[in-house]
Design a protein around this motif. Sequence first.
Motif, PDB file in Angstrom:
ATOM      1  N   THR A  39      39.728  41.310 -90.275  1.00 17.15           N
ATOM      2  CA  THR A  39      38.860  41.431 -91.458  1.00 17.15           C
ATOM      3  C   THR A  39      39.457  40.570 -92.582  1.00 17.15           C
ATOM      4  OG1 THR A  39      40.052  43.263 -92.479  1.00 17.15           O
ATOM      5  CG2 THR A  39      38.363  43.863 -90.869  1.00 17.15           C
ATOM      6  N   THR A  44      43.792  37.652 -96.365  1.00 15.29           N
ATOM      7  CA  THR A  44      44.646  37.819 -97.557  1.00 15.29           C
ATOM      8  C   THR A  44      46.124  37.694 -97.179  1.00 15.29           C
ATOM      9  OG1 THR A  44      42.956  39.210 -98.517  1.00 15.29           O
ATOM     10  CG2 THR A  44      45.101  39.287 -99.573  1.00 15.29           C
ATOM     11  N   SER A 177      33.889  43.981-104.595  1.00 20.23           N
ATOM     12  CA  SER A 177      33.735  43.824-103.141  1.00 20.23           C
ATOM     13  C   SER A 177      33.449  45.195-102.536  1.00 20.23           C
ATOM     14  CB  SER A 177      34.949  43.159-102.471  1.00 20.23           C
ATOM     15  OG  SER A 177      34.763  41.760-102.434  1.00 20.23           O
ATOM     16  N   SER A 179      31.323  46.115-100.676  1.00 20.23           N
ATOM     17  CA  SER A 179      30.903  46.091 -99.271  1.00 20.23           C
ATOM     18  C   SER A 179      32.088  45.980 -98.321  1.00 20.23           C
ATOM     19  CB  SER A 179      29.954  44.915 -99.026  1.00 20.23           C
ATOM     20  OG  SER A 179      30.632  43.684 -99.207  1.00 20.23           O
ATOM     21  N   LYS A 181      35.560  46.991 -96.295  1.00 22.53           N
ATOM     22  CA  LYS A 181      35.960  48.246 -95.641  1.00 22.53           C
ATOM     23  C   LYS A 181      36.941  49.020 -96.529  1.00 22.53           C
ATOM     24  CE  LYS A 181      34.058  46.213 -91.952  1.00 22.53           C
ATOM     25  NZ  LYS A 181      33.513  45.046 -92.644  1.00 22.53           N
ATOM     26  N   THR A 182      37.819  48.298 -97.227  1.00 24.01           N
ATOM     27  CA  THR A 182      38.788  48.970 -98.103  1.00 24.01           C
ATOM     28  C   THR A 182      38.065  49.691 -99.235  1.00 24.01           C
ATOM     29  OG1 THR A 182      40.358  47.212 -97.575  1.00 24.01           O
ATOM     30  CG2 THR A 182      40.872  48.569 -99.489  1.00 24.01           C
ATOM     31  N   THR A 202      29.045  44.097-106.190  1.00 23.98           N
ATOM     32  CA  THR A 202      28.968  43.290-104.968  1.00 23.98           C
ATOM     33  C   THR A 202      28.120  42.048-105.199  1.00 23.98           C
ATOM     34  OG1 THR A 202      28.518  43.414-102.578  1.00 23.98           O
ATOM     35  CG2 THR A 202      26.961  44.536-104.014  1.00 23.98           C
ATOM     36  N   SER A 203      28.067  41.198-104.179  1.00 27.47           N
ATOM     37  CA  SER A 203      27.242  39.992-104.272  1.00 27.47           C
ATOM     38  C   SER A 203      25.803  40.350-103.906  1.00 27.47           C
ATOM     39  CB  SER A 203      27.793  38.916-103.347  1.00 27.47           C
ATOM     40  OG  SER A 203      28.059  39.462-102.087  1.00 27.47           O
ATOM     41  N   TYR A 222      27.326  41.200-109.167  1.00 26.99           N
ATOM     42  CA  TYR A 222      28.318  40.605-110.084  1.00 26.99           C
ATOM     43  C   TYR A 222      27.647  40.032-111.338  1.00 26.99           C
ATOM     44  CZ  TYR A 222      31.462  41.155-106.087  1.00 26.99           C
ATOM     45  OH  TYR A 222      32.197  41.684-105.060  1.00 26.99           O
ATOM     46  N   ALA A 264      41.991  40.334-102.604  1.00 26.80           N
ATOM     47  CA  ALA A 264      41.546  38.970-102.901  1.00 26.80           C
ATOM     48  C   ALA A 264      40.547  38.543-101.834  1.00 26.80           C
ATOM     49  CB  ALA A 264      42.736  38.032-102.939  1.00 26.80           C
ATOM     50  N   HIS A 266      37.643  37.480-102.251  1.00 26.44           N
ATOM     51  CA  HIS A 266      37.079  36.195-102.696  1.00 26.44           C
ATOM     52  C   HIS A 266      38.248  35.215-102.855  1.00 26.44           C
ATOM     53  CE1 HIS A 266      33.254  38.133-104.697  1.00 26.44           C
ATOM     54  NE2 HIS A 266      33.549  38.687-103.533  1.00 26.44           N
ATOM     55  N   PHE A 285      48.349  46.523-107.162  1.00 25.53           N
ATOM     56  CA  PHE A 285      48.493  47.706-106.311  1.00 25.53           C
ATOM     57  C   PHE A 285      49.029  47.241-104.966  1.00 25.53           C
ATOM     58  CE2 PHE A 285      47.128  50.523-102.960  1.00 25.53           C
ATOM     59  CZ  PHE A 285      47.446  51.772-103.467  1.00 25.53           C
TER      60      PHE A 285
HETATM   61  N1  LIG Z   1      46.987  45.734-102.013  1.00 30.20           N
HETATM   62  C1  LIG Z   1      46.993  46.276-100.811  1.00 30.20           C
HETATM   63  O1  LIG Z   1      47.944  46.971-100.443  1.00 30.20           O
HETATM   64  C2  LIG Z   1      45.811  46.075 -99.871  1.00 30.20           C
HETATM   65  C3  LIG Z   1      45.707  46.822 -98.692  1.00 30.20           C
HETATM   66  C4  LIG Z   1      44.565  46.691 -97.876  1.00 30.20           C
HETATM   67  C5  LIG Z   1      43.579  45.769 -98.225  1.00 30.20           C
HETATM   68  N2  LIG Z   1      43.726  45.037 -99.357  1.00 30.20           N
HETATM   69  C6  LIG Z   1      42.741  43.995 -99.703  1.00 30.20           C
HETATM   70  O2  LIG Z   1      41.396  44.418 -99.770  1.00 30.20           O
HETATM   71  C7  LIG Z   1      40.552  43.263 -99.540  1.00 30.20           C
HETATM   72  C8  LIG Z   1      39.413  43.656 -98.616  1.00 30.20           C
HETATM   73  O3  LIG Z   1      39.858  43.701 -97.277  1.00 30.20           O
HETATM   74  P1  LIG Z   1      38.918  44.266 -96.096  1.00 30.20           P
HETATM   75  O4  LIG Z   1      39.629  43.980 -94.819  1.00 30.20           O
HETATM   76  O5  LIG Z   1      38.498  45.634 -96.447  1.00 30.20           O
HETATM   77  O6  LIG Z   1      37.668  43.272 -96.225  1.00 30.20           O
HETATM   78  P2  LIG Z   1      36.287  43.153 -95.420  1.00 30.20           P
HETATM   79  O7  LIG Z   1      35.763  44.464 -95.050  1.00 30.20           O
HETATM   80  O8  LIG Z   1      36.428  42.135 -94.361  1.00 30.20           O
HETATM   81  O9  LIG Z   1      35.455  42.561 -96.663  1.00 30.20           O
HETATM   82  C9  LIG Z   1      34.267  41.912 -96.512  1.00 30.20           C
HETATM   83  C10 LIG Z   1      33.657  41.690 -97.876  1.00 30.20           C
HETATM   84  O10 LIG Z   1      34.535  40.929 -98.720  1.00 30.20           O
HETATM   85  C11 LIG Z   1      33.795  39.925 -99.432  1.00 30.20           C
HETATM   86  N3  LIG Z   1      34.193  38.648 -98.818  1.00 30.20           N
HETATM   87  C12 LIG Z   1      34.917  38.482 -97.695  1.00 30.20           C
HETATM   88  N4  LIG Z   1      35.163  37.190 -97.451  1.00 30.20           N
HETATM   89  C13 LIG Z   1      34.600  36.508 -98.434  1.00 30.20           C
HETATM   90  C14 LIG Z   1      34.533  35.113 -98.732  1.00 30.20           C
HETATM   91  N5  LIG Z   1      35.106  34.186 -97.978  1.00 30.20           N
HETATM   92  N6  LIG Z   1      33.837  34.768 -99.837  1.00 30.20           N
HETATM   93  C15 LIG Z   1      33.278  35.731-100.629  1.00 30.20           C
HETATM   94  N7  LIG Z   1      33.341  37.065-100.386  1.00 30.20           N
HETATM   95  C16 LIG Z   1      33.994  37.432 -99.298  1.00 30.20           C
HETATM   96  C17 LIG Z   1      32.357  40.312 -99.255  1.00 30.20           C
HETATM   97  O11 LIG Z   1      32.118  41.375-100.184  1.00 30.20           O
HETATM   98  P3  LIG Z   1      31.266  41.335-101.565  1.00 30.20           P
HETATM   99  O12 LIG Z   1      30.073  40.488-101.304  1.00 30.20           O
HETATM  100  O13 LIG Z   1      30.928  42.802-101.764  1.00 30.20           O
HETATM  101  O14 LIG Z   1      32.204  40.794-102.606  1.00 30.20           O
HETATM  102  C18 LIG Z   1      32.380  40.885 -97.844  1.00 30.20           C
HETATM  103  O15 LIG Z   1      31.286  41.717 -97.551  1.00 30.20           O
HETATM  104  C19 LIG Z   1      41.438  42.170 -98.979  1.00 30.20           C
HETATM  105  O16 LIG Z   1      41.711  41.175 -99.956  1.00 30.20           O
HETATM  106  C20 LIG Z   1      42.687  42.926 -98.620  1.00 30.20           C
HETATM  107  O17 LIG Z   1      43.847  42.165 -98.605  1.00 30.20           O
HETATM  108  C21 LIG Z   1      44.825  45.153-100.174  1.00 30.20           C
END
Ligand SMILES: NC(=O)c1ccc[n+]([C@@H]2O[C@H](COP(=O)([O-])OP(=O)(O)OC[C@H]3O[C@@H](n4cnc5c(N)ncnc54)[C@H](OP(=O)(O)O)[C@@H]3O)[C@@H](O)[C@H]2O)c1
Length: 355
Positions: A39, A44, A177, A179, A181-182, A202-203, A222, A264, A266, A285
Amino acid sequence: MSHFLVRRDDLRECRVAESDMPEIGSGQALLRVDSFGLTANNVTYAVFGEAMSYWDFFPAPEGWGRVPVWGFAEVARSEAAGVEPGTRVYGYLPPSSHLAVTPVDVGGAGFVDGSPHRAALPSAYHRYLATDADPFHRPDTEQIQMLLRPLFFTSFLIDDQLDDDGLATRGPVLISSASSKTAIAAAFMLSRRDGVELVGLTSPRNAGFVEGLGIYDRTVTYEAIEALERGPATYVDIAGDGAVRHAVHSRFGDELAHSMAVGASHWEDFGAGEGDLPGPAPTFFFAPDRVVKRSEDWGRAGLEVRVAEAWHPFSEWAGGWLETIPGSGFDAVRAAYLDVLEGRVDPKHAHVLTV
Ligand SMILES: NC(=O)c1ccc[n+]([C@@H]2O[C@H](COP(=O)([O-])OP(=O)(O)OC[C@H]3O[C@@H](n4cnc5c(N)ncnc54)[C@H](OP(=O)(O)O)[C@@H]3O)[C@@H](O)[C@H]2O)c1
């Protein structure tokens, strides 16, 4: 053995490479990687590969990196006491066919990889959990586990911290974001608390999906942030998009109680166009730091039990709408990686890969 490699300075360049099978010495074991999820979280890891040392977990040839993934592996060979061949484990893996580990802290629950090159890296990533002793594990939900478990853990900690800091009910909680999973897992847990108002940012292309989840009180694109009603609010930033962050901070200014920088997704707009930010400085965080805090408060086992209890209702709910896209072999890994990198994956879908 085979590896999926990404060019560190150009994440769009990737290739599959072969190397010799590692020698397994005394005290070591060889894991055969079975399957993993992919994902935006993994992208990231690559984006911050250098800055946050994610490339250091699984070394690769000069200039290339192995993007870490979460999934299942099997002990193929073992010269480590207490680690039996055939044991199935869940943990942090390279996108490779095999991984050599140096098990320490071996017990019924699994082991920790004590390889010297990992010693300075956050310990939350070193544990390999034996599936038969794992309170999370159910054989029929492995795909959901690979995809959602590491994200859910973060979401659990976000929900817990917002509640702990009195922020969950201090005006609406805005999640970017929405949409992802986080975000969905955090919103799922927050929505079960009394008095929490959730705004999913969201977008436009994903607004219908976010609305349909039924866990956010409102879905706002947004572009419409500047029309939100002013007042106390908390921002949970999973997009990391500089322009979105700027819009939220400009709208709420000093009434923003907290700005939590989680992700991140985006990645190409990370921090861009942020300019001077009104309101509080964003606070990064980092889940492993919060794991350390709650492990001190509750004990590591106490934390695991609480997360596992919260996990089962969430995974049952998510299993009702999440559609996995299976892929097999390294060409499928490459195609899935590029799909995720370019944001081409529909939010109700997610890639699960076997190598
Ligand atoms: N700090 C921490 O400890 C921690 C831990 C876990 C996850 N995270 C972070 O949480 C974020 C989400 O992760 P996830 O695995 O849950 O994501 P995911 O489910 O794969 O997220 C998909 C969504 O992210 C946006 N998106 C993804 N790729 C994009 C791109 N290339 N351009 C524009 N928008 C994009 C869109 O949402 P929208 O249209 O709604 O914007 C899309 O529907 C990641 O950056 C991840 O590293 C951080």
